[in-house]
Scaffold this active site. Structure first.
Site, PDB file in Angstrom:
ATOM      1  N   SER A  89       0.996  -1.092  -0.238  1.00  0.00           N
ATOM      2  CA  SER A  89      -0.047  -0.414  -0.195  1.00  0.00           C
ATOM      3  C   SER A  89       0.823   1.228  -0.422  1.00  0.00           C
ATOM      4  O   SER A  89       0.525   2.390   0.268  1.00  0.00           O
ATOM      5  CB  SER A  89      -1.476  -0.095   1.848  1.00  0.00           C
ATOM      6  OG  SER A  89      -1.847  -1.130   0.647  1.00  0.00           O
ATOM      7  N   THR A 191      -0.899   2.205   4.835  1.00  0.00           N
ATOM      8  CA  THR A 191      -0.786   2.956   4.541  1.00  0.00           C
ATOM      9  C   THR A 191      -0.096   3.178   6.057  1.00  0.00           C
ATOM     10  O   THR A 191      -0.863   3.417   6.603  1.00  0.00           O
ATOM     11  CB  THR A 191      -1.868   4.069   3.548  1.00  0.00           C
ATOM     12  OG1 THR A 191      -2.338   3.344   2.803  1.00  0.00           O
ATOM     13  CG2 THR A 191      -1.584   5.701   4.124  1.00  0.00           C
ATOM     14  N   THR A 209       1.366   6.784   0.643  1.00  0.00           N
ATOM     15  CA  THR A 209       0.802   5.200   0.403  1.00  0.00           C
ATOM     16  C   THR A 209       0.342   5.471  -1.078  1.00  0.00           C
ATOM     17  O   THR A 209       0.683   6.701  -2.066  1.00  0.00           O
ATOM     18  CB  THR A 209      -1.430   6.022   0.278  1.00  0.00           C
ATOM     19  OG1 THR A 209      -1.850   4.780   0.180  1.00  0.00           O
ATOM     20  CG2 THR A 209      -1.440   7.170   0.102  1.00  0.00           C
ATOM     21  N   ARG A 219      -7.910   8.290  -9.344  1.00  0.00           N
ATOM     22  CA  ARG A 219      -8.126   8.497  -8.375  1.00  0.00           C
ATOM     23  C   ARG A 219      -7.250   8.811  -7.355  1.00  0.00           C
ATOM     24  O   ARG A 219      -5.677   8.428  -7.492  1.00  0.00           O
ATOM     25  CB  ARG A 219      -8.779   7.453  -7.780  1.00  0.00           C
ATOM     26  CG  ARG A 219      -9.614   7.562  -6.875  1.00  0.00           C
ATOM     27  CD  ARG A 219      -8.372   6.659  -5.339  1.00  0.00           C
ATOM     28  NE  ARG A 219      -9.352   6.443  -3.569  1.00  0.00           N
ATOM     29  CZ  ARG A 219      -8.602   7.196  -3.257  1.00  0.00           C
ATOM     30  NH1 ARG A 219      -7.237   6.423  -3.401  1.00  0.00           N
ATOM     31  NH2 ARG A 219      -9.199   6.337  -1.689  1.00  0.00           N
ATOM     32  N   VAL A 220      -7.727   9.258  -6.329  1.00  0.00           N
ATOM     33  CA  VAL A 220      -6.433   9.950  -5.376  1.00  0.00           C
ATOM     34  C   VAL A 220      -7.332   9.981  -4.039  1.00  0.00           C
ATOM     35  O   VAL A 220      -8.246  10.745  -4.691  1.00  0.00           O
ATOM     36  CB  VAL A 220      -6.124  11.360  -5.654  1.00  0.00           C
ATOM     37  CG1 VAL A 220      -5.307  12.976  -4.514  1.00  0.00           C
ATOM     38  CG2 VAL A 220      -5.287  11.628  -6.663  1.00  0.00           C
ATOM     39  N   GLY A 221      -6.584   9.875  -3.011  1.00  0.00           N
ATOM     40  CA  GLY A 221      -7.608   9.729  -1.959  1.00  0.00           C
ATOM     41  C   GLY A 221      -7.305  10.640  -1.177  1.00  0.00           C
ATOM     42  O   GLY A 221      -7.075  11.868  -1.160  1.00  0.00           O
ATOM     43  N   ASP A 222      -7.418  10.435   0.100  1.00  0.00           N
ATOM     44  CA  ASP A 222      -7.373  11.303   1.685  1.00  0.00           C
ATOM     45  C   ASP A 222      -5.950  12.086   1.688  1.00  0.00           C
ATOM     46  O   ASP A 222      -5.359  12.580   2.429  1.00  0.00           O
ATOM     47  CB  ASP A 222      -8.284  10.355   2.949  1.00  0.00           C
ATOM     48  CG  ASP A 222      -7.631   9.458   3.024  1.00  0.00           C
ATOM     49  OD1 ASP A 222      -7.533   8.435   2.362  1.00  0.00           O
ATOM     50  OD2 ASP A 222      -7.048   9.368   4.804  1.00  0.00           O
ATOM     51  N   THR A 242      -5.965   6.665   8.122  1.00  0.00           N
ATOM     52  CA  THR A 242      -5.602   5.349   6.656  1.00  0.00           C
ATOM     53  C   THR A 242      -7.249   5.162   6.793  1.00  0.00           C
ATOM     54  O   THR A 242      -8.258   5.052   7.530  1.00  0.00           O
ATOM     55  CB  THR A 242      -4.423   4.656   7.673  1.00  0.00           C
ATOM     56  OG1 THR A 242      -4.095   3.141   6.746  1.00  0.00           O
ATOM     57  CG2 THR A 242      -5.467   3.955   9.213  1.00  0.00           C
ATOM     58  N   GLY A 243      -7.234   3.756   5.986  1.00  0.00           N
ATOM     59  CA  GLY A 243      -8.404   3.649   5.511  1.00  0.00           C
ATOM     60  C   GLY A 243      -9.293   3.697   4.115  1.00  0.00           C
ATOM     61  O   GLY A 243      -8.398   5.241   3.130  1.00  0.00           O
ATOM     62  N   GLY A 245     -10.321   6.453   1.674  1.00  0.00           N
ATOM     63  CA  GLY A 245     -10.286   7.815   2.051  1.00  0.00           C
ATOM     64  C   GLY A 245     -11.327   8.505   1.535  1.00  0.00           C
ATOM     65  O   GLY A 245     -11.349   9.697   2.347  1.00  0.00           O
TER      66      GLY A 245
HETATM   67  C1  SD4 Z   1      -5.897   5.918   0.330  1.00  0.00           C
HETATM   68  N1  SD4 Z   1      -6.483   6.754   2.818  1.00  0.00           N
HETATM   69  O1  SD4 Z   1      -5.738   6.266  -0.660  1.00  0.00           O
HETATM   70  C2  SD4 Z   1      -5.646   5.623   1.031  1.00  0.00           C
HETATM   71  C3  SD4 Z   1      -4.963   4.272   1.089  1.00  0.00           C
HETATM   72  C4  SD4 Z   1      -5.549   3.389   3.124  1.00  0.00           C
HETATM   73  O2  SD4 Z   1      -3.954   1.813   4.160  1.00  0.00           O
HETATM   74  O3  SD4 Z   1      -5.022   4.179   4.205  1.00  0.00           O
HETATM   75  N2  SD4 Z   1      -4.994   2.889   3.286  1.00  0.00           N
HETATM   76  O4  SD4 Z   1      -7.864   6.412   0.474  1.00  0.00           O
END
Ligand code: SD4
Length: 332
Positions: A89, A191, A209, A219-222, A242-243, A245
């Protein structure tokens, strides 16, 4: 087991030398961490990071013990995970998007409230260091895609293929069904978000991450977004996520936690309220995704909370580096 092998290898090659005084321990009791009182002397130095990240936290702790800044510590700590090919990750070895491209997101924030981030960067492993350069050497705070890569190359970072054989195989297997269904705690695990307090009492944070496995291209997360994946206010504390996003972004989770701490909540209470903002949305079905937060305040009190079980974090405090299971919401 795999992580242990990496730790051995990394130590042997001098990649990350965990301070001799750093004791690696394992602790199942999340209550232990809640009992720190807000009176008395601030705890420092301190490092806290998401997931089972003893080598990254040990490396950051060693930087702090030698008198380094919190900013240096979080950068060096995150680089350990970026180089760890077994972690799927983060950095090299990260699982790719659905087109087979590994794209990385990272951000860093210092005690002055400065911030730098890179989004959706291909072929550059140590994006946390590129984010620091964006913060320190450009008039901007975010660089994305090709522009971020160009900036990295111009600043001496080397291009390399980040897709390992193991991640390529996993992607090829995924392509057979092409089902986009992130599995909590497994597919999108590891992450790293890290917060540190140095000997001067200054707080910095970093987050890096490869994002969600098999995400849509672009795609971009948090993680690289200020206030969502990370936020630091040196007068109050810091938080990182984490998780999934998308859920963190919609609730601006890390900023929320820092603001709740500013209003007097403990880091633990603030993390729990931020998770509450997600799970208590009317009709929200949270059974298939995970979100977790960690936080620290100026006194060195820490908190952690996740939606589901099996989130853990590493904490370096009082010379000891411990992996702690987080408390969680969904006990049913
Ligand atoms: C995301 N928060 O790109 C990140 C992924 C993540 O453990 O935290 N994975 O959404």
């Amino acid at each position: 087991m795999k992580r242990r092998n990496f730790i051995k290898k990394a130590s042997a090659t001098g990649l990350g030398l965990v301070a001799a005084s750093t004791v690696l321990a394992s602790c199942d009791n999340q209550e232990k961490d809640k009992k720190v009182t807000s009176s008395g002397t601030p705890v420092r130095p301190l490092v806290i990071a998401t997931w089972d990240t003893p080598l990254a936290v040990g490396t950051a702790a060693e930087v702090l013990q030698k008198g380094g800044t919190a900013l240096e510590a979080v950068e060096q700590g995150c680089r350990i995970e970026e180089a760890n090919e077994k972690g799927q990750s983060v950095g090299k070895g990260g699982l790719p998007d659905r087109d087979g491209n590994v794209t990385l997101d990272a951000c860093i924030m210092n005690e002055k409230g400065d911030y730098g981030a890179v989004l959706a960067v291909k072929d550059i492993k140590h994006v946390i260091s590129v984010a620091r350069k964006v913060m320190e050497e450009t008039p901007h705070v975010l660089l994305a895609g090709e522009g971020a890569k160009k900036f990295a190359l111009e600043n001496g970072f080397e291009a390399e293929n980040l897709l390992t054989e193991a991640s390529k195989k996993a992607w090829e297997k995924w392509k057979i069904k092409s089902e986009y269904k992130p599995i909590i705690n497994i597919e999108n695990h590891d992450t790293i978000g890290m917060l540190a307090i140095d000997k001067e009492g200054n707080i910095s944070g970093a987050c890096t991450t490869s994002g969600l496995a098999y995400k849509m291209a672009g795609r971009v997360g948090d993680s690289p977004i200020i206030g969502s994946g990370l936020f630091v206010d040196n007068e109050v504390g810091g938080a990182t996520a984490t998780g999934l996003g998308e859920e963190v972004l919609k609730t601006v989770g890390s900023f929320l936690i820092v603001e709740l701490m500013r209003q007097g909540k403990s880091p633990q209470e603030a993390c729990e309220e931020a998770i509450g903002r997600i799970v208590n949305k009317p009709g929200k079905d949270f059974k298939d995704f995970q979100v977790a937060y960690i936080a620290v305040n100026k006194m060195g009190e820490t908190g952690a909370y996740s939606i589901h079980e099996h989130f853990s974090y590493n904490l370096f405090k009082d010379g000891t580096n411990t992996n702690i299971k987080s408390d969680f919401y969904n006990k049913s």
